[in-house]
Motif scaffolding. Structure first.
Motif, mmCIF file in Angstrom:
data_model
loop_
_atom_site.group_PDB
_atom_site.id
_atom_site.type_symbol
_atom_site.label_atom_id
_atom_site.label_comp_id
_atom_site.label_asym_id
_atom_site.label_seq_id
_atom_site.Cartn_x
_atom_site.Cartn_y
_atom_site.Cartn_z
ATOM 1 N N SER A 134 0.858 -1.185 0.000
ATOM 2 C CA SER A 134 0.000 0.000 0.000
ATOM 3 C C SER A 134 0.895 1.237 0.000
ATOM 4 C CB SER A 134 -0.924 0.015 1.230
ATOM 5 O OG SER A 134 -0.161 0.048 2.424
ATOM 6 N N ASP A 135 0.365 2.358 -0.481
ATOM 7 C CA ASP A 135 1.159 3.589 -0.471
ATOM 8 C C ASP A 135 0.275 4.779 -0.149
ATOM 9 O OD1 ASP A 135 -0.119 4.467 -2.853
ATOM 10 O OD2 ASP A 135 1.344 3.442 -4.095
ATOM 11 N N SER A 136 0.911 5.936 -0.046
ATOM 12 C CA SER A 136 0.215 7.148 0.384
ATOM 13 C C SER A 136 -0.760 7.680 -0.672
ATOM 14 C CB SER A 136 1.236 8.237 0.732
ATOM 15 O OG SER A 136 2.050 8.545 -0.386
ATOM 16 N N LEU A 137 -0.686 7.172 -1.903
ATOM 17 C CA LEU A 137 -1.617 7.594 -2.946
ATOM 18 C C LEU A 137 -2.912 6.798 -2.918
ATOM 19 C CD1 LEU A 137 0.771 8.115 -5.994
ATOM 20 C CD2 LEU A 137 -0.106 9.824 -4.413
ATOM 21 N N GLY A 138 -2.999 5.846 -2.002
ATOM 22 C CA GLY A 138 -4.206 5.045 -1.883
ATOM 23 C C GLY A 138 -4.149 3.726 -2.626
ATOM 24 N N THR A 139 -3.015 3.440 -3.247
ATOM 25 C CA THR A 139 -2.872 2.166 -3.963
ATOM 26 C C THR A 139 -2.766 1.016 -2.965
ATOM 27 O OG1 THR A 139 -1.725 3.283 -5.766
ATOM 28 C CG2 THR A 139 -1.481 0.892 -5.622
ATOM 29 N N LYS A 140 -3.527 -0.057 -3.211
ATOM 30 C CA LYS A 140 -3.469 -1.254 -2.374
ATOM 31 C C LYS A 140 -3.471 -2.483 -3.273
ATOM 32 C CE LYS A 140 -5.664 0.523 1.826
ATOM 33 N NZ LYS A 140 -6.780 0.339 2.808
ATOM 34 N N GLY A 162 5.302 4.272 1.291
ATOM 35 C CA GLY A 162 4.446 3.094 1.231
ATOM 36 C C GLY A 162 4.871 2.053 2.242
#
Length: 473
Positions: A91-97, A299
């Motif tokens: 996961s990362d700070s851009l909302g990607t999971k 992330g």
């Protein structure tokens, strides 16, 4: 023309003194020899400096291409996390999971001593199994509720029947509660279809809250876990280890009965196994190795137990782990490594790219989560020749690790944060004109200093002689 040449002689910088007006001295000769030696030594040192290269270091805002991906490599062993449920999430700070990565991750079973056992496991994302409608069997009478097996009759049951299908469950588990009426109905139908005198297959169940050691000895970590035990007479059984497989199909009565029917033909044939079944874990641990491509934003990599259709007892989860390697970017080739070692501003330490290498982290308390915080810095090396094609990006990081207890499922978290500042190391060489200027300075400077020293000594010797002659007169 003669007059022109005569005028040119007037601007001669190097006017000559007639040789009969010069005087050679022994002191001057020694000074000339010493000056010549000094000139040669300084010239060789300057030539060596000119032929060698130096580096120039700059700090600037990261100039990486936009949307460039970063490669994160890992090789980590978990002695108490089964490969059946071990997963890697990103996961990362851009909302990607991204959950349960499989394409670039390899899982190999390991023992408690972190020794690899067997080959790598094929990992697939299993869809949520189907269930019968809730309340479907509430009105059915005379269902024989099977008595859970215990450690006292477990081995006896396995030895009595060629095939035993066992449901390892926990009463508090939501999925186990949904499966319970279906399992009892399927058990009754299978036992009616294949009665005791037939003796080829039996369904059974084990309550893991009552038989914790029994469940743990078979590496049960998620509930419900349906295992197929074959009595047979193969070598594995003789050595005391029961060969068994995991059923990951639908949990409806029809699916379970059909599954039992497909097993019956292989009764008494221990080496005949269904291709649709997965090999159940024979060891408690798992090694996860591979890489993930992530965006260059903060992330986290999560190593955790995950499965659709299974519940986990958080107090059973032990996330003790050994980090064999964890590095960012691509490992340099021997040539680039030598180049990096030579040009790096502070030199290279043995752990310059992998501060976590061979580090062991122990869960001393239940429900312990391990978190590693990494700050990643990019160093770009640009050689003097082929700066574009020969440039190399080296990623280094600092790491801080800690362990804490929480109500969430235990995990191992690797949180990374990239610095916006890039270190640029450029290999440079001196211009040829600087070499010529320095060479002229060396020759002229040594010659001038030697001449001044010779003049001082010559005048001093003459003054001493005059004083001596004056005293004699």
């Amino acid at each position: 023309m003669a007059r022109l040449f005569s005028k040119l002689k007037a601007i001669d910088f190097f006017k000559k003194i007639p040789s009969d007006l010069t005087e050679a001295t022994l002191t001057g000769a020694w000074l000339s020899i010493v000056a010549a030696i000094i000139m040669v030594c300084l010239f060789m040192a300057e030539l060596s400096s000119f032929l060698s290269t130096t580096s120039k270091t700059q700090l600037l805002v990261d100039r990486s291409p936009r949307n460039e991906l970063l490669k994160v490599n890992f090789n980590i062993s978990f002695p108490a996390l089964s490969c059946e449920f071990a997963t890697v999430d990103v996961s990362d700070s851009l909302g990607t999971k991204r959950l349960n990565l499989t394409k670039t991750v390899r899982k190999v079973p390991v023992s408690l001593d972190l020794e690899r056992v067997g080959a790598a496991m094929d990992d697939h994302n299993h869809p949520l199994p189907k269930y019968d409608e809730e309340g479907k069997f509430d009105d059915v009478e005379d269902i024989d509720i099977t008595v859970p097996l215990s450690h006292d009759n477990f081995q006896t049951t396995l030895a009595r029947y060629p095939i035993v299908v066992i449901n390892f469950y926990a009463p508090w588990c939501h999925w186990c509660q949904r499966l319970e009426p279906t399992w009892e109905a399927a058990t009754k139908e299978v036992h009616d279809k294949y009665p005791e005198w037939d003796g080829r297959i039996r369904f059974a169940k084990v309550d893991c809250t009552q038989e914790m050691e029994l469940c743990r000895s078979h590496f049960i970590q998620g509930f419900p876990s349906i295992r197929v035990f074959r009595k047979g007479h193969d070598d594995i059984y003789i050595q005391g280890m029961h060969e068994h497989e995991a059923y990951m199909g639908d949990r409806t009565k029809e699916a379970l009965v059909a599954f039992a029917d497909s097993l019956v033909p292989s009764a008494g044939q221990p080496h005949r196994k269904l291709a649709s079944l997965m090999s159940a874990p024979k060891t408690p641990g798992c090694n996860l190795a591979g890489f993930v491509m992530v965006k260059k934003v903060p992330g986290t990599l999560h190593f955790v137990a995950r499965s659709e259709g299974h519940s986990f007892d958080h107090t059973w989860m032990n996330m003790t782990h050994m980090v064999h390697s964890f590095h960012v970017g691509t490992r340099p080739s021997p040539r680039k490594y030598a180049q990096l070692k030579r040009l790096h501003p502070a030199g290279l330490t043995p752990d310059w790219a992998d501060k976590l290498r061979e580090e062991f982290f122990v869960s001393e308390h239940p429900q312990s989560t391990h978190e590693h915080y990494l700050q990643v810095v990019l160093t770009t090396i640009e050689p003097r020749h082929n700066r574009r094609t020969g440039a190399y990006d080296a990623y280094e990081y600092t790491v801080h690790s800690h362990t804490y207890q929480s109500d969430a499922i235990p995990s191992a978290r690797f949180t990374y944060d990239l610095s916006p500042i890039q270190i640029l190391v450029q290999e440079t060489s001196r211009p040829w004109y600087q070499f010529l200027t320095t060479t002229c300075a060396i020759i002229g400077g040594v010659f001038t200093v030697a001449g001044i020293l010779d003049a001082v000594l010559y005048q001093s010797f003459n003054a001493v002689k005059k004083m001596q002659l004056g005293k004699q007169g």
